[in-house]
Design a protein around this motif. Sequence first.
Motif, short mmCIF file in Angstrom:
data_model
loop_
_atom_site.label_atom_id
_atom_site.label_comp_id
_atom_site.label_asym_id
_atom_site.label_seq_id
_atom_site.Cartn_x
_atom_site.Cartn_y
_atom_site.Cartn_z
N ARG A 99 87.39 0.97 -81.14
CA ARG A 99 86.18 0.40 -81.76
C ARG A 99 84.93 1.15 -81.33
O ARG A 99 83.86 0.57 -81.16
CB ARG A 99 86.06 -1.08 -81.41
CG ARG A 99 86.09 -1.35 -79.92
CD ARG A 99 85.90 -2.82 -79.61
NE ARG A 99 86.25 -3.12 -78.23
CZ ARG A 99 86.18 -4.33 -77.68
NH1 ARG A 99 85.76 -5.35 -78.40
NH2 ARG A 99 86.52 -4.51 -76.42
N SER A 100 85.07 2.48 -81.10
CA SER A 100 83.89 3.24 -80.68
C SER A 100 82.90 3.38 -81.85
O SER A 100 83.28 3.28 -83.02
CB SER A 100 84.29 4.63 -80.19
OG SER A 100 84.74 5.42 -81.26
N SER A 152 91.14 -2.48 -76.45
CA SER A 152 91.92 -2.57 -75.21
C SER A 152 92.29 -4.02 -74.86
O SER A 152 93.19 -4.24 -74.06
CB SER A 152 91.17 -1.92 -74.05
OG SER A 152 90.00 -2.65 -73.77
N THR A 189 87.07 17.18 -89.29
CA THR A 189 85.81 16.67 -88.73
C THR A 189 84.71 17.73 -88.87
O THR A 189 83.60 17.45 -89.32
CB THR A 189 85.99 16.31 -87.24
OG1 THR A 189 86.87 15.21 -87.14
CG2 THR A 189 84.67 15.95 -86.59
P1 NAP Z 1 86.24 5.83 -76.78
O1 NAP Z 1 84.78 5.73 -77.02
O2 NAP Z 1 86.76 6.00 -75.40
O3 NAP Z 1 86.93 4.52 -77.41
C1 NAP Z 1 88.27 4.27 -77.25
C2 NAP Z 1 88.61 2.98 -77.91
O4 NAP Z 1 90.01 2.75 -77.77
C3 NAP Z 1 87.91 1.77 -77.30
O5 NAP Z 1 87.46 0.91 -78.32
C4 NAP Z 1 89.00 1.11 -76.46
O6 NAP Z 1 88.89 -0.30 -76.38
C5 NAP Z 1 90.25 1.46 -77.25
N1 NAP Z 1 91.44 1.47 -76.41
C6 NAP Z 1 91.60 2.10 -75.22
N2 NAP Z 1 92.84 1.87 -74.75
C7 NAP Z 1 93.45 1.06 -75.63
C8 NAP Z 1 94.74 0.46 -75.68
N3 NAP Z 1 95.62 0.63 -74.69
N4 NAP Z 1 95.05 -0.29 -76.74
C9 NAP Z 1 94.15 -0.47 -77.74
N5 NAP Z 1 92.93 0.07 -77.75
C10 NAP Z 1 92.57 0.82 -76.70
O7 NAP Z 1 86.90 7.02 -77.61
P2 NAP Z 1 86.44 7.72 -79.01
O8 NAP Z 1 85.20 8.51 -78.80
O9 NAP Z 1 86.52 6.76 -80.14
O10 NAP Z 1 87.63 8.76 -79.15
C11 NAP Z 1 88.96 8.32 -79.32
C12 NAP Z 1 89.87 9.53 -79.38
O11 NAP Z 1 89.50 10.29 -80.52
C13 NAP Z 1 89.73 10.46 -78.18
O12 NAP Z 1 91.00 11.04 -77.90
C14 NAP Z 1 88.77 11.52 -78.68
O13 NAP Z 1 88.95 12.76 -78.00
C15 NAP Z 1 89.20 11.61 -80.11
N6 NAP Z 1 88.19 12.15 -81.05
C16 NAP Z 1 88.65 12.97 -82.00
C17 NAP Z 1 87.80 13.51 -82.93
C18 NAP Z 1 88.36 14.34 -84.02
O14 NAP Z 1 87.63 15.08 -84.67
N7 NAP Z 1 89.66 14.26 -84.31
C19 NAP Z 1 86.42 13.23 -82.85
C20 NAP Z 1 85.95 12.35 -81.87
C21 NAP Z 1 86.87 11.82 -80.96
P3 NAP Z 1 87.63 -1.04 -75.67
O15 NAP Z 1 86.51 -0.95 -76.66
O16 NAP Z 1 88.12 -2.42 -75.46
O17 NAP Z 1 87.36 -0.26 -74.40
#
Ligand code: NAP
Length: 284
Positions: free
Chosen positions: A166-167, A190, A264
């Motif tokens: 939910r980022s 999470s 992206t």
């Molecule tokens: P983030 O800000 O760390 O958010 C992670 C989210 O996942 C949070 O909402 C967290 O919940 C949830 N989460 C963590 N552990 C979990 C679990 N065990 N079960 C269910 N939900 C869980 O990360 P982000 O910036 O969104 O990035 C997520 C991933 O995408 C990363 O690997 C990042 O490198 C990648 N990414 C990829 C791109 C691309 O172009 N493909 C671009 C940006 C990011 P809570 O809110 O409760 O903490």
Amino acid sequence: MAIIVNGNTLARVIREESAHEFRALTSNSGVPPGAAIVQITEEASATVYTRHLQRAFTEAGVDVRLHVCPSTTAPDEAAALVRQLSGDSAIHAIQIQTPLPAQVSLESLLEELDPAKDVDGIHPLNAGRLAQGRPSIVPATPLGGLEILLHHRVEIAGARAVVVGRSVEVGRPMASLLLQHDATVTMCHSRTRALDALTREADILAVAAGRPGLVTGAMIRPGAAVIDFGTNVVDGKTVGDVQPDAADRAGLLTPVPGGTGPVTTAMLLRNTLLLFRRAVENRS
Ligand code: NAP
């Protein structure tokens, strides 16, 4: 066996289309497109991503100004840089790279960011517009996820969609986009209980948790479209949030690397084009 999405091929098409449009707009208006990338860390992975983006802008004919600042940069200095770029008429798009060092909050930089130059759609004004289902600049990563679904003609209207994460940059806007396209959306995080029971109901499963291999093949509904945004480095290898055995059950799967990542960057170019076009139209 799932269709494995080739994000590089899709990204190349979008980048070429954008380059063509930039050329046409520039020759009609006489205004060259300009973008700025702000990176406030010397971290190697951030630098690699910045270089990718810089190359993509340059190839599309966009003038790029790169601002790489040390991770010790004072909050006031970082804010002043964003303020200065926001006021610079030669710059049409500003990308603030994350993560930021602890002393510089994203919120403080967004206070200084002109929403009309917010190329990754993270300014509260743009995020609010998206949340309300109004036309907006949308964060490039989820916009790329949507583009992949549309390109592969995945039926979104009426589908049961589950978003894990939910980022502000990925999970929330992905859920808003799916809702805008008439999916029935469940958001997980999470604190979600029995995640597997929810993911197994998904016709469309989008995962952005940053937890390597969180989603196993057994958690996927047969035939589901699975969009894996996860980008995690494990033992020097880049892996997703979805395990490779998902390919046995999914109908469509984005691999990591080579799935959502390149799309992206392409969507950032498309967003830049949108901002540039608006700026040119507002001049005339
Ligand atoms: P983030 O800000 O760390 O958010 C992670 C989210 O996942 C949070 O909402 C967290 O919940 C949830 N989460 C963590 N552990 C979990 C679990 N065990 N079960 C269910 N939900 C869980 O990360 P982000 O910036 O969104 O990035 C997520 C991933 O995408 C990363 O690997 C990042 O490198 C990648 N990414 C990829 C791109 C691309 O172009 N493909 C671009 C940006 C990011 P809570 O809110 O409760 O903490």
